[in-house]
Motif scaffolding. Structure first.
Motif, PDB file in Angstrom:
ATOM      1  N   PRO A 225       1.025  -1.487   0.129  1.00 47.75           N
ATOM      2  CA  PRO A 225       0.103  -0.202  -0.359  1.00 47.75           C
ATOM      3  C   PRO A 225       0.456   1.666  -0.365  1.00 47.75           C
ATOM      4  N   ARG A 226      -0.322   2.130  -0.138  1.00 48.75           N
ATOM      5  CA  ARG A 226       0.849   3.938  -0.277  1.00 48.75           C
ATOM      6  C   ARG A 226      -0.131   4.639  -0.250  1.00 48.75           C
ATOM      7  N   PRO A 231      -3.956  -1.261  -0.230  1.00 49.16           N
ATOM      8  CA  PRO A 231      -4.551  -2.420  -0.526  1.00 49.16           C
ATOM      9  C   PRO A 231      -5.580  -3.129  -0.867  1.00 49.16           C
ATOM     10  N   GLY A 232      -5.382  -4.665  -1.487  1.00 49.24           N
ATOM     11  CA  GLY A 232      -6.469  -5.301  -1.610  1.00 49.24           C
ATOM     12  C   GLY A 232      -7.078  -5.574  -3.162  1.00 49.24           C
ATOM     13  N   GLU A 233      -7.859  -3.941  -3.211  1.00 47.19           N
ATOM     14  CA  GLU A 233      -8.831  -3.780  -3.705  1.00 47.19           C
ATOM     15  C   GLU A 233      -8.646  -1.848  -3.491  1.00 47.19           C
ATOM     16  N   ASN A 561      -5.662  -1.053   5.812  1.00 49.90           N
ATOM     17  CA  ASN A 561      -4.352  -0.325   7.312  1.00 49.90           C
ATOM     18  C   ASN A 561      -3.123  -0.423   6.018  1.00 49.90           C
ATOM     19  N   GLN A 562      -2.068  -0.294   6.863  1.00 43.46           N
ATOM     20  CA  GLN A 562      -0.445  -0.095   5.604  1.00 43.46           C
ATOM     21  C   GLN A 562      -0.450  -1.129   5.685  1.00 43.46           C
ATOM     22  N   ASP A 566      -7.516  -5.907   7.678  1.00 47.76           N
ATOM     23  CA  ASP A 566      -9.066  -5.249   8.240  1.00 47.76           C
ATOM     24  C   ASP A 566      -9.630  -5.305   9.380  1.00 47.76           C
ATOM     25  N   LEU A 567      -9.366  -4.331   9.778  1.00 49.04           N
ATOM     26  CA  LEU A 567      -8.489  -4.368  11.325  1.00 49.04           C
ATOM     27  C   LEU A 567     -10.224  -4.215  12.224  1.00 49.04           C
ATOM     28  N   LEU A 568     -11.353  -4.311  11.462  1.00 54.91           N
ATOM     29  CA  LEU A 568     -12.448  -3.903  10.900  1.00 54.91           C
ATOM     30  C   LEU A 568     -12.693  -5.479  12.217  1.00 54.91           C
ATOM     31  N   MET A 569     -13.285  -6.180  10.976  1.00 55.51           N
ATOM     32  CA  MET A 569     -13.593  -8.014  10.928  1.00 55.51           C
ATOM     33  C   MET A 569     -12.448  -8.596  10.654  1.00 55.51           C
ATOM     34  N   GLY A 570     -11.102  -8.714  10.892  1.00 52.95           N
ATOM     35  CA  GLY A 570     -10.105  -9.597  11.567  1.00 52.95           C
ATOM     36  C   GLY A 570      -9.550 -10.081  10.276  1.00 52.95           C
ATOM     37  N   ALA A 571      -9.741 -10.045   9.256  1.00 48.78           N
ATOM     38  CA  ALA A 571      -8.873 -10.620   8.383  1.00 48.78           C
ATOM     39  C   ALA A 571      -7.234  -9.144   7.732  1.00 48.78           C
ATOM     40  N   PRO A 572      -6.806 -10.408   6.963  1.00 52.36           N
ATOM     41  CA  PRO A 572      -7.286 -12.112   7.567  1.00 52.36           C
ATOM     42  C   PRO A 572      -6.763 -13.003   8.009  1.00 52.36           C
TER      43      PRO A 572
END
Length: 596
Positions: A225-226, A231-233, A561-562, A566-572
Motif C-alpha cells: 500500500p501507499r 492495499p487489496g482492492e 491499514n498499511q 482489515d482491523l474491523l473484520m479481522g482479516a486476513p
C-alpha cells in the motif's frame, strides 16, 4: 404518525413552527444549562437542536444517555430567538421542545469521539470504522464518492456507452502486480485469480461486437500500500471502444472526466475539455522529472549538460564525460533566502538516498556557491541567459545517470515549488502523457520487458517490432494526469494475432506461451477483431482529489491499514482445518529469516 420520524434532522424550518413532529437519530452533543438540556440530534441528513427542561418528561431520560445513543423524539417545533439562530445549520432557525423520548439503542462509552474532528489514531479509527464513518468530514467524503460515481455513470451513458459486468473469478493475468489467488474446491489443486483489471474481458467484448463498454470495476492487486493506492482492492471507471484512434478516445473522455471534475470542484478551476495538454513521455521526464507532472507548479527542469563538457567544476565535467547528464531546477526570487534554505535542500536530497543536490545562489547579479565559483561567472551568466533566469534567482543541480538525475530533479521540483509557495492550489490541472516506450530494460533480470500494458499496439505495428531496436519503439499508450497523480491509463490495443505474438517474443515468450497464457483473447483475434482501445480511470484517486483528502482511506468505506489488515473484520484470518481439507491445501510456514 410514522413510528420513527415525520421529518429528517435537516428538514425543519420556520415554516414548521407550531407543528408536532417526530425525529429519530443519534445524540451528537449534549449541553446542560442547569435545568435546561440542549441535545443536537443527528441523522444522515443533518442536525436538529432538541430542548428539554423540567416541564419535559424527556429530561431525565436524556440526561441519563451517553452521546451516540439512538433515540426517537416527539415534540413541538419552536422558533429560536434571534440571538440564538444558528446560520451554520439548515435547521438553525428552529428547535424542537421534547414532549417524549423513546430509546432505540443506548450507547456504551465510546472508544473514540464522533462529534469532534480532531485527529485520532488510525488503528482505532479503522477498528471502529462504523463510528469513524459517523464523523462529518468522512461521512461527507463518502457521499461525495457516491455522487461522483453516479455522475460518471450518467456521463458515460450519455456518451453512448453500455454498462457490462465482467467476471470476478477469472484466470491469472500479467497486469504488473501479484494476483490474489482463490483455490477451487471442485478442481483440486487449481486456482482462480481475482482480476487485477477487466482488461481481457473488455477487449473480448469489443471482439463480440458491443462497440462501447464501461463499468465501475472492482480490481484486486496483492501489492504494497501507499497513500495514493489502497492495499487489496480499488475501483476504476473502465471503458473500451471499437474502431477508434487514440485521439478519439481522448476527445470522447475529456468531456466526461472534465465534466465530473467541474461538477464537484467547487470554486476551483478545471482545465477545459478539448484543452488538455498532450505531453510526450520523453518531454515529461525531461521537463518535470516525472510522467505524473503537477502542472500547477510553474518550475521547468532543463538539461544543461552541454555547459559542463569543459568546466572548472570537475565533478560535473566527469559525470557528463562518462555519459551522465546535468539537470537544473530554477528557484526564482530566492535572493532573500538564507544559505540554510539551499543547504537544507541538499540535506533533503541526501536523506532521499542521493549524493546531494548542488546549487547556485544569485543576489543582485552576484553568483554564490562552489559550482558558480569553479564554473566561472561568465559561464554561469551564459547558462542563466539561456534559461531566462533573473539576477535574483537561485538554481539547483541534479547530476548523474539520466534516469537518476531525472528522478532527483523531479522530486526537487516538487519540493522547491512547495517550499516557495509556487503551487497554484486554486485549480485542477489535467493533461495527457503520450508516446510511452513500449519496452524497457529490466536491470535485475537483464532482459527487455514491457514497460507498461503488454496488450498495447506498438507504433509502427509489426514492422517496428521486426526492424527497430525494441527500446526505441513507442506505444499507442497514454496516461491522464491531474495535479501530480495518474488518474487514468489506457491504450490502443494490439488486435492482430501475429503482432501480438511478435511483441511477446521480444520479451522471451513463445507463440505457445501466448496461446497458453492468453488463449481466450488470442483465439478471439483469429475470428475478426476490430481495432479498439480504451482506458481506466481511478475512481478512488479522483474522489480523493475532489475531496481534498491526503490519502485514500479518507474516501473509502472500509479500508485496510498499511499492513493490508482489515482491523474491523479481522482479516486476513487463519482458515479452519475443515476448510483446508475441503480445498486439499495445507499451510506451509515461510522459512525463518537469518538471525531471527
Amino acid at each position: 404518525m410514522h413510528p420513527y420520524r415525520t421529518h429528517t434532522c435537516a428538514q425543519l424550518s420556520s415554516a414548521n413552527v407550531g407543528e408536532t413532529v417526530r425525529l429519530s437519530g443519534w445524540i451528537h452533543r449534549k449541553r446542560d444549562h442547569g435545568g435546561v438540556l440542549f441535545v443536537d440530534l443527528r441523522d444522515h441528513y443533518g442536525i436538529t437542536q432538541i430542548v428539554a427542561d423540567t416541564d419535559s418528561p424527556a429530561l431525565p431520560v436524556l440526561e441519563g444517555l451517553r452521546v451516540e445513543s439512538v433515540i426517537t423524539i416527539e415534540g413541538e417545533v419552536k422558533a429560536r430567538v434571534a440571538e440564538t439562530v444558528n446560520e451554520n445549520l439548515s435547521t438553525g432557525e428552529i428547535e424542537v421542545f421534547a414532549r417524549g423520548v423513546t430509546v432505540q439503542s443506548a450507547a456504551e462509552e465510546l472508544p473514540m469521539p464522533v462529534a469532534d474532528e480532531q485527529p485520532y489514531p488510525e488503528d482505532i479509527r479503522l477498528k471502529y470504522r462504523f463510528l469513524d464513518l459517523r464523523r462529518e468530514t468522512l461521512h461527507k467524503n463518502i457521499m461525495t464518492r457516491v455522487a461522483v460515481i453516479a455522475d460518471m455513470r450518467a456521463r458515460m451513458a450519455a456518451a453512448g456507452f453500455n454498462e457490462f459486468s465482467t467476471p470476478i473469478l477469472t484466470a491469472s493475468s500479467p497486469e504488473g502486480a501479484r494476483d490474489f489467488l482463490v483455490p477451487s474446491r471442485i478442481h483440486t489443486g487449481k486456482f482462480y485469480a481475482l482480476p487485477q483489471a477487466p482488461q481481457q474481458y473488455k477487449q473480448l467484448l469489443m471482439v463480440a461486437g458491443f462497440d462501447r463498454y464501461f463499468q465501475i470495476a472492482p480490481c484486486f492487486r496483492d501489492e504494497d500500500p501507499r497513500a495514493d493506492r489502497l492495499p487489496g482492492e480499488f475501483y476504476q471507471l473502465d471503458l473500451e471502444m471499437s474502431f477508434v484512434t487514440q485521439e478519439e478516445v481522448w476527445e470522447t473522455m475529456e468531456p466526461v472526466i472534465q465534466g465530473t471534475f467541474a461538477a464537484f470542484a467547487g470554486d476551483k478551476a478545471v482545465t477545459p475539455a478539448g484543452e488538455f495538454p498532450r505531453i510526450p513521455y520523453d518531454e515529461a521526464m525531461l521537463k518535470y522529472g516525472s510522467d505524473k507532472p503537477d502542472l500547477r507548479n510553474p518550475l521547468i527542469i532543463s538539461d544543461v549538460s552541454a555547459h559542463f563538457t569543459q568546466s572548472g567544476f570537475g565533478l560535473f565535467e566527469k559525470i557528463v564525460g562518462s555519459g551522465g547528464v546535468v539537470r537544473v531546477i530554477p528557484a526564482p526570487a530566492t535572493h532573500e533566502k538564507s544559505r540554510k534554505f539551499f543547504d537544507d535542500m541538499n540535506d533533503w536530497a541526501r536523506k532521499e538516498g542521493y549524493a546531494g543536490l548542488g546549487y547556485v545562489t544569485r543576489k543582485g547579479g552576484e553568483f554564490g556557491g562552489p559550482i558558480a565559483k569553479n564554473h566561472g561567472p561568465e559561464r554561469m551568466a551564459e547558462l542563466y541567459a539561456e534559461l531566462g533566469l533573473g539576477e535574483n534567482d537561485g538554481l539547483f543541480f541534479a547530476a548523474g545517470k539520466a534516469a537518476d538525475a531525472a528522478k532527483l530533479a523531479g522530486a526537487a521540483r516538487i519540493r522547491i515549488g512547495e517550499e516557495l509557495g509556487l503551487i497554484d492550489e486554486s485549480r485542477f490541472a489535467l493533461c495527457w502523457i503520450v508516446d510511452f516506450p513500449f519496452y524497457e530494460y529490466d536491470e535485475d533480470e537483464k532482459k527487455v520487458d514491457f514497460s507498461h500494458n503488454p496488450f498495447s499496439m506498438p507504433q509502427g505495428g509489426i514492422e517496428a517490432l521486426e526492424g527497430q531496436d525494441p527500446l526505441t519503439i513507442k506505444a499507442f499508450q497514454y496516461d491522464l494526469v491531474c495535479n501530480g497523480y495518474e488518474i487514468a491509463s489506457g491504450s490502443i490495443r494490439n488486435h492482430m494475432p501475429e503482432t501480438m505474438v511478435k511483441a511477446f517474443e521480444i520479451v522471451g515468450l513463445s507463440k505457445a506461451d501466448v496461446e497458453e497464457r492468453f488463449g481466450g483473447m488470442y483465439r478471439a483475434f483469429q475470428y475478426g477483431a476490430p481495432p479498439h482501445g480504451g482506458m481506466a480511470a481511478g475512481v478512488d484517486r479522483i474522489v480523493m482529489l475532489l475531496c481534498g483528502a491526503k490519502n485514500l482511506r479518507e474516501i473509502t468505506l472500509f479500508p485496510m491499514n498499511q499492513r493490508a489488515e482489515d482491523l474491523l473484520m479481522g482479516a486476513p484470518s487463519a482458515p479452519e482445518p475443515r476448510q483446508l481439507r475441503e480445498l486439499a491445501l495445507r499451510v506451509v510456514e515461510p522459512p525463518k529469516k537469518e538471525g531471527a
